[in-house]
Design an enzyme around this catalytic site. Structure first.
Site, PDB file in Angstrom:
ATOM      1  N   HIS A   1      -7.869  -3.496 -15.251  1.00  0.00           N
ATOM      2  CA  HIS A   1      -7.156  -4.715 -15.653  1.00  0.00           C
ATOM      3  C   HIS A   1      -7.447  -5.131 -17.090  1.00  0.00           C
ATOM      4  CE1 HIS A   1      -4.818  -6.286 -12.243  1.00  0.00           C
ATOM      5  NE2 HIS A   1      -5.617  -5.508 -11.539  1.00  0.00           N
TER       6      HIS A   1
ATOM      7  N   ASP B   1     -12.641  -5.453 -14.841  1.00  0.00           N
ATOM      8  CA  ASP B   1     -11.756  -6.382 -14.127  1.00  0.00           C
ATOM      9  C   ASP B   1     -12.313  -7.801 -14.138  1.00  0.00           C
ATOM     10  OD1 ASP B   1     -10.087  -4.249 -13.664  1.00  0.00           O
ATOM     11  OD2 ASP B   1      -9.833  -4.644 -11.525  1.00  0.00           O
TER      12      ASP B   1
END
Length: 473
Positions: A279, A246
């Site tokens: 992500h 992320d």
């Protein structure tokens, strides 16, 4: 609405407006206990869950609001937004249509329905063309023949990356400058070639005078990343770094963060390590800003090459046979072994999907209660302290270190020490007021926690490049 419930709702609304989400949820819950048939209370709590990124809970509350009042347009709007947040646009379309039918003069509902329908069409088109393996976006590019812009005044990237180039690149990023495409493509190509030789679970030894700095989510907060290097020293052969996923999306300097991590990985391949997070995936990047940022600062091909490198990132790291570091957490099966993680074929699967070991490594969260439970996010699951203990004992580990969730103090030791969360994006999205933290580890394998505050950054808001479907959350 009963008077006491109304007072609690008004107080909760105030807390929510001020960003005190936990307190707001607590007050909405108390109001619901007094009036369990009021759609507004469930819808407002749904909004609070949206802001805390508990999208599964947001969907549940919006659905409850719809049960209480099937004509309450805002509840459909909330549920649609939660579906978008976990990249379920097909489910969101129906709710946006219902919201618009109930509130036909609402321009926001009309705009979001149109954007959502366009997103669904785009997904269907991509699914259709990806039935066969597409060529690499690096194919048919002769990087060596590309020109360097005449106004570029920085250090030239030669065949081998240098410390001088990396330091100059970092400073240019601080000035709002970009990499020439020739250099951007070169970094991405070289990183891709390096990752193709990397296993899904990497071993990181820490020996002698070496230090390993473990960083959690950085989410495009470039100036906070530079502050980490200022506080703990930049990467070097003896000052190792592990970035636990992320590092893109939400923050508006995600390309700067990604290129910096990639450049350091190329400079010190045995001292800089990067795990994949939830992500570093196509679905999240389409919604939370990284794709839009790549298109704005570079071009679509740059995003496609980044996507290819994300699919090659390792899924976890093992520190001196003592700590497993993964972005999300543990598994739906008690019998998962480290060898199984080593043998995950991330090269063919590429995206984590909705089930399986890869998804669970990127998405799951700890819970206080024993056993396992449904995910408050709507993806993955939650695992209790008994699950953490059994996994660590079965695999000879001291603990599992993970990230994936904001912690007010930047870190939290959970599950009687068998599960540790570290989060390195202070004042996440310029709104939560949390500290950031890193964990430093030396040869003795003792964990040394270091907290830090957010530093100033240029006046560009978080999510500046994100899909408009998430506006208003």
């Amino acid at each position: 609405m009963a008077k006491e419930a109304l007072e609690l709702k008004n107080e909760a609304n105030k807390f929510l407006k001020e960003g005190h989400i936990v307190q707001a949820i607590d007050l909405y819950t108390k109001a619901i206990e007094l009036d369990s048939t009021n759609a507004i209370l469930y819808s407002n709590r749904s909004l609070a869950h949206l802001k805390s990124e508990d999208y599964g809970l947001a969907i549940n509350d919006a659905s409850k609001a719809i049960e209480c009042d099937p004509e309450y347009a805002k509840a459909y709007f909330r549920r649609a937004t939660a579906h978008i947040a976990i990249f379920q646009p097909k489910e969101a379309v129906g709710d946006f249509r219902k919201a618009l039918a109930l509130a036909p003069s609402d321009p926001a509902a009309r705009k979001k329905l149109r954007e959502c329908e366009q997103l669904v069409k785009r997904i269907r088109f991509q699914e259709a063309i990806h039935n066969t393996e597409p060529p690499s976006p690096l194919a048919n590019i002769n990087i060596e023949d590309m020109d360097i812009p005449s106004d570029y005044d920085g250090v030239i990237l030669e065949k081998q990356i240098t410390k001088e180039f990396v330091e100059d690149m970092k400073e240019r990023f601080c000035q709002g400058k970009k990499l020439p495409l020739k250099f951007a493509y070169s970094i991405l190509r070289d990183l891709k070639e390096l990752l193709e030789k990397t296993p899904s679970l990497i071993d990181i030894p820490v020996k002698g005078d070496e230090t390993l700095v473990i960083c959690g989510d950085t989410h495009g907060q470039y100036f906070d990343l530079l502050n980490i290097f200022k506080l703990h020293g930049p990467p070097s052969p003896t000052n190792k770094y592990l970035f636990n996923g992320d590092f893109v999306d939400r923050g508006s300097w995600s390309t700067e963060v990604a290129f910096t991590l990639y450049a350091y990985k190329l400079l010190y391949p045995d001292a800089v390590f990067i795990n994949r997070g939830n992500h570093e995936t196509d679905d999240m990047n389409k919604v939370y800003g990284f794709e839009g940022e790549c298109r704005s600062k570079y071009n679509e091909r740059t995003f496609n090459i980044f996507s290819e490198t994300f699919s090659l990132l390792p899924l976890g790291s093992l520190i001196s046979d003592s700590y497993l570091v993964v972005h999300g957490g543990l598994f739906s099966d008690d019998n998962v072994t480290l060898d199984q993680l080593r043998n995950i074929d991330r090269f063919s699967k590429k995206q984590p999907g909705q089930s399986g070991l890869m998804m669970e490594m990127l998405w799951t969260d700890p819970q206080p209660a024993p056993g396992r439970g449904p995910s408050k996010r709507g993806v993955g699951l939650q695992f209790g302290p008994d699950v953490s203990k059994r996994f660590c004992e079965a695999n000879g580990l001291k603990a599992v270190i993970r990230s994936h969730e904001v912690r007010d103090q930047g870190y939290e030791v959970e599950h009687d020490g068998y599960c540790i969360t570290v989060f390195s994006a202070p004042n996440y999205c310029d709104s939560t007021g949390n500290l950031g933290a890193v964990i430093k580890v030396k040869e003795d394998m003792e964990l040394d926690f270091h907290q830090f505050e957010a530093v100033p950054h240029p006046n560009i808001r978080p999510m500046a490049y994100a899909n408009g479907l998430l506006s208003g959350m």
